[in-house]
Design an enzyme around this catalytic site. Structure first.
Site, mmCIF file in Angstrom:
data_model
loop_
_atom_site.group_PDB
_atom_site.id
_atom_site.type_symbol
_atom_site.label_atom_id
_atom_site.label_comp_id
_atom_site.label_asym_id
_atom_site.label_seq_id
_atom_site.Cartn_x
_atom_site.Cartn_y
_atom_site.Cartn_z
ATOM 1 N N THR A 176 0.532 -1.112 0.179
ATOM 2 C CA THR A 176 0.217 0.018 -0.568
ATOM 3 C C THR A 176 0.723 1.372 0.322
ATOM 4 O OG1 THR A 176 -1.423 -1.079 0.738
ATOM 5 C CG2 THR A 176 -1.164 1.216 1.270
ATOM 6 N N ARG A 204 -14.808 -6.285 0.752
ATOM 7 C CA ARG A 204 -14.217 -5.966 2.197
ATOM 8 C C ARG A 204 -13.793 -4.418 1.949
ATOM 9 N NH1 ARG A 204 -8.331 -4.176 2.743
ATOM 10 N NH2 ARG A 204 -8.343 -4.776 5.006
ATOM 11 N N GLY A 206 -10.747 -1.781 3.663
ATOM 12 C CA GLY A 206 -9.926 -1.639 4.628
ATOM 13 C C GLY A 206 -9.898 -0.367 5.568
ATOM 14 N N ASP A 207 -8.573 -0.262 5.864
ATOM 15 C CA ASP A 207 -8.783 1.506 6.681
ATOM 16 C C ASP A 207 -7.900 2.581 5.986
ATOM 17 O OD1 ASP A 207 -5.883 0.166 6.506
ATOM 18 O OD2 ASP A 207 -5.282 2.090 7.987
ATOM 19 N N THR A 227 -0.056 1.329 7.067
ATOM 20 C CA THR A 227 -0.371 1.147 6.274
ATOM 21 C C THR A 227 -0.124 -0.231 7.076
ATOM 22 O OG1 THR A 227 1.465 -0.498 4.703
ATOM 23 C CG2 THR A 227 2.287 0.995 6.041
ATOM 24 N N GLY A 230 -5.448 -3.846 7.835
ATOM 25 C CA GLY A 230 -7.270 -2.876 7.850
ATOM 26 C C GLY A 230 -7.669 -2.963 8.989
HETATM 27 N N1 ASP Z 1 -3.471 -1.157 5.330
HETATM 28 C C1 ASP Z 1 -4.176 -1.810 3.388
HETATM 29 C C2 ASP Z 1 -5.689 -2.490 3.409
HETATM 30 O O1 ASP Z 1 -5.784 -2.920 5.126
HETATM 31 C C3 ASP Z 1 -3.295 -3.194 3.694
HETATM 32 C C4 ASP Z 1 -1.830 -2.586 3.512
HETATM 33 O O2 ASP Z 1 -1.246 -1.356 4.309
HETATM 34 O O3 ASP Z 1 -0.885 -2.917 3.011
HETATM 35 O O4 ASP Z 1 -6.427 -2.223 2.732
#
Ligand code: ASP
Length: 309
Positions: A176, A204, A206-207, A227, A230
């Site tokens: 990410t 889904r 994420g954050d 990152t 999430g």
């Molecule tokens: N935080 C990201 C998610 O959960 C994934 C990542 O940071 O690689 O979608």
């Protein structure tokens, strides 16, 4: 004039020196250096923090090595669903997109949502419709394909869970992306963009696109881009927690980010990291995983590009 600075990340996770060939390591560092330069150049010319973080994230989205834009991970059904967000610390304006496909640069869609719509967050087909209306560049599925990501997905596609892209045992290389910046006027901004977690299902999210969780900016405190896993960053409201610790408890940027990343997130098994900047131009890059692709540069002449602990 304020000291200006930028920090970027290309994902955190189990990134071990032994897993990267010298060639790949050089390629990652080049991807980070190019993105850093595109953001820093804007700051140096007196541009805004918002434009700088958008440019840096766009550069990382266009680099196939990172899990955002081109090179995004595969979902359970073999597609790509991308999330991105941007926030302007001066006005607290924010734009975010979740679960979008076909948009070449999700960070530009997030920025366009912030600047040209009356909303903060759009998702899925509606977000794509808005992107078309705003004439943002679209790409076919082939553009987003990378053999590496496809092979990674093959290894886990029959499992029910998701994987942090860098933690898949046979390969742990991609990530990410995000950027935070403080411009010469002392304005802050943050942006994050991701393909999410490999093999994600049921749309889904994420954050990364959730304001306060994976992305947050406020001139009074800090700008943060996260990152990692999430779900845990969502539950920790990680980025906003850093801002709150600064605003309500008087912690400085480094202390606040350490408390959230190395203590609060660790207690709930929230693997990952974050980058941050405050209104004096101080930067911090903190992670609780083996490594985090990261880089920073400021007007005091400091510059760093790093991967491992
Ligand atoms: N935080 C990201 C998610 O959960 C994934 C990542 O940071 O690689 O979608």
């Amino acid at each position: 004039m304020n000291d200006f600075s930028i920090a970027i990340h290309g994902g955190a996770g189990t990134i071990l020196r032994a897993d990267l060939t010298p060639e790949l390591e050089a390629a990652y560092k080049k991807g980070l250096a190019d993105a850093l330069a595109s953001g820093y150049d804007i700051l140096q010319k007196g541009g805004t923090a918002v434009d700088a973080v958008a440019a840096a994230v766009l550069s990382l989205e266009d680099c196939i090595l990172f899990n955002a834009g081109k090179g995004s991970v595969f979902t359970k059904t073999g597609g790509h669903e991308m999330d991105a967000a941007i926030m302007d610390g001066a006005s607290l304006a924010a734009g975010a997109v979740a679960g979008v496909h076909s948009v070449k640069n999700p960070v530009l869609l997030a920025k366009t949502i912030m600047e040209k719509s009356e909303h903060v967050m759009l998702s899925g087909e509606g977000a794509l419709q808005f992107a078309k209306q705003q004439q943002l560049q679209l790409e076919s599925e082939d553009y987003f394909f990378s053999q590496f990501r496809y092979d990674q997905w093959q290894l886990v596609k029959n499992e029910s869970g998701t994987s942090l892209d860098h933690n898949i045992q046979v390969d742990k290389k991609f990530g990410t992306v995000g950027a935070v910046a403080c411009d010469a006027k002392g304005n802050l901004a943050a942006a994050t963009s991701t393909g999410g977690m490999t093999n994600k299902n049921f749309n889904r999210i994420g954050d990364s696109p959730v304001i306060g969780a994976g992305t947050y900016a406020n001139n009074q405190t800090c700008a943060v881009s996260c990152t990692g896993h999430g779900e845990l960053f969502l539950r920790a409201v990680a980025a906003y927690d850093v801002s709150c610790l600064m605003e309500y408890k008087g912690l400085d940027l480094q202390q606040a980010m350490e408390l959230v990343t190395l203590d609060k997130l660790v207690k709930i098994n929230g693997e990952g990291g974050m980058i941050g900047v405050d209104a004096k131009g101080n930067t911090a890059m903190i992670f609780n995983s083996e490594g985090m692709y990261r880089a920073m540069q400021n007007s005091k002449g400091e510059k760093e590009i790093a991967i491992y602990r």
